[in-house]
Design a protein around this motif. Structure first.
Motif, mmCIF file in Angstrom:
data_model
loop_
_atom_site.group_PDB
_atom_site.id
_atom_site.type_symbol
_atom_site.label_atom_id
_atom_site.label_comp_id
_atom_site.label_asym_id
_atom_site.label_seq_id
_atom_site.Cartn_x
_atom_site.Cartn_y
_atom_site.Cartn_z
ATOM 1 N N PHE A 104 38.926 42.816 30.244
ATOM 2 C CA PHE A 104 38.983 43.987 30.684
ATOM 3 C C PHE A 104 39.190 43.948 32.087
ATOM 4 O O PHE A 104 39.893 44.622 32.633
ATOM 5 N N GLN A 105 38.626 42.885 32.879
ATOM 6 C CA GLN A 105 39.185 42.720 34.324
ATOM 7 C C GLN A 105 40.195 42.240 34.645
ATOM 8 O O GLN A 105 40.966 42.622 35.322
ATOM 9 N N GLN A 106 40.815 41.332 33.860
ATOM 10 C CA GLN A 106 42.138 41.011 33.920
ATOM 11 C C GLN A 106 43.109 42.029 33.499
ATOM 12 O O GLN A 106 43.965 42.351 34.489
ATOM 13 N N TRP A 107 43.077 42.924 32.505
ATOM 14 C CA TRP A 107 43.820 44.282 32.239
ATOM 15 C C TRP A 107 43.691 44.990 33.525
ATOM 16 O O TRP A 107 44.611 45.573 33.911
ATOM 17 N N ALA A 108 42.427 45.139 34.063
ATOM 18 C CA ALA A 108 42.156 46.263 35.066
ATOM 19 C C ALA A 108 42.747 45.673 36.410
ATOM 20 O O ALA A 108 43.606 46.550 36.886
ATOM 21 N N GLY A 120 32.207 39.787 42.114
ATOM 22 C CA GLY A 120 32.572 39.629 40.953
ATOM 23 C C GLY A 120 32.948 40.949 40.307
ATOM 24 O O GLY A 120 33.887 41.096 39.453
ATOM 25 N N ILE A 121 32.355 42.170 40.728
ATOM 26 C CA ILE A 121 32.827 43.335 40.423
ATOM 27 C C ILE A 121 34.354 43.760 41.354
ATOM 28 O O ILE A 121 34.268 43.553 42.465
ATOM 29 N N SER A 173 26.827 34.184 46.030
ATOM 30 C CA SER A 173 27.074 33.366 46.740
ATOM 31 C C SER A 173 28.841 33.142 46.709
ATOM 32 O O SER A 173 29.036 33.573 45.778
ATOM 33 N N ASP A 174 29.283 32.233 47.475
ATOM 34 C CA ASP A 174 30.731 31.986 47.465
ATOM 35 C C ASP A 174 31.004 31.180 46.134
ATOM 36 O O ASP A 174 32.438 31.445 45.551
ATOM 37 N N GLN A 200 21.022 45.762 45.021
ATOM 38 C CA GLN A 200 20.824 45.880 46.547
ATOM 39 C C GLN A 200 22.323 45.202 47.214
ATOM 40 O O GLN A 200 22.628 45.758 48.357
ATOM 41 N N ALA A 201 22.794 44.089 46.653
ATOM 42 C CA ALA A 201 23.948 43.808 46.896
ATOM 43 C C ALA A 201 25.259 44.844 46.834
ATOM 44 O O ALA A 201 25.857 45.106 47.571
#
Ligand code: B12
Length: 232
Positions: A104-108, A120-121, A173-174, A200-201
């Protein structure tokens, strides 16, 4: 020959449940395409998602009339709403929770030219981090070819990156997301704020015009903890 999908009619129908179309594209010759409505590799995909609190009232209204036996509440509601739209428009509906997981993220990233935030979001130019996907429609027809506009990636202009220093469990983290550290914290007494007020992030991001409601965030955190407890 399958007729061209009526995107504006689909968007209007999804809008009645607070859902939105999130872009789409035609699969190219080399692209792995899941099956479409007739069991042949699909020609195109249209993503369906949510931004902010728009679907929450529709979902909780549906929830209020569900018996106790329904599981995966948000997924079940999403499958019901998107499945009905798929039926009406000759598409096959798929979910981000279907296994094996569809990309889904690749499609998005392809459909809306988005890129991941440090969490990552994916970062959206209007909705920030407060958006997600509830499903996708696969068609045997081609979508009208549209070059998605190239949004400016808001994270590029964000020098301080507060999202990476706000997590009480240092789960981001990175190098990525430390799922185990997040979960251990969430399950601890100290994790109460994350459980009740949300990540909270994610909440530290200044792009907050579409921030989810507190009860909506608590629901997602509870679903996240439950999902972790369910054997995969
Ligand atoms: C497994 C999974 C997780 C796992 C592992 C993370 C992971 N590897 O993706 C865990 C449980 C850690 C996770 C956590 C979360 N997730 Co998640 N997750 C998924 C899921 C179901 C499958 C990912 C996958 O393997 N896809 C298959 C591969 C082939 O597809 P892909 O596009 O190449 O996969 C991408 C992701 O894996 C991503 N990725 C890699 N590591 C991580 C870590 C995180 C935290 C995220 C968000 C993405 C990510 O990198 C790949 C390329 O972009 C996807 C839905 C989906 N079907 O993709 C949702 C998804 C990526 N998750 C999502 C979200 C919102 C979250 C949470 C914020 C949920 C929450 N409210 O708590 C949390 C983040 C933690 C936090 N507190 O902020 C959204 C992201 C939406 C967006 N706007 O980008 C998705 C798309 C689901 C949805 N319904 O929209 N998730």
């Amino acid at each position: 020959m399958a007729s061209v999908p009526d995107i504006s009619a689909i968007a209007a129908e999804l809008g009645r449940s607070g859902l939105i179309t999130r872009g789409g594209f035609n699969f190219g010759p080399g692209d792995p395409a899941p099956d479409g409505p007739r069991g042949r590799p699909a020609r195109s995909v249209l993503l369906v998602g949510q931004a902010g609190a728009a679907p929450w009232a529709h979902f909780t209204e549906w929830l209020a009339v569900q018996g106790g036996e329904v599981t995966d509440l948000l997924d079940t509601w999403s499958r019901t709403v998107i499945g009905a739209v798929a039926e009406r428009h000759g598409a096959r509906a798929v979910s981000p929770s279907d296994r094996p997981f569809l990309p889904f993220q690749q499609w998005a990233m392809r459909a809306e030219n988005l890129r991941p935030s440090p969490l990552g979001i994916l970062m959206h130019p209007d909705y920030g981090l407060w958006q997600a996907y509830r499903g996708a429609l696969l068609f045997d027809a081609w979508l009208p070819d549209e070059e998605p506009h190239a949004p400016n990636h808001l994270c590029d202009a964000c020098a301080s990156r507060p999202c990476l220093s706000a997590c009480p469990a240092d789960a981001f983290s990175d190098t990525g997301f430390d799922f185990a550290a997040c979960l251990a914290h969430l399950r601890s007494e100290a994790g109460r704020t994350c459980r009740e007020a949300g990540c909270q992030a994610r909440n530290a991001c200044p792009q907050d015009s579409f921030r989810y409601l507190p009860e909506q965030q608590a629901f997602h955190m509870a679903a996240f903890i439950d999902a972790a407890a369910t054997p995969q």
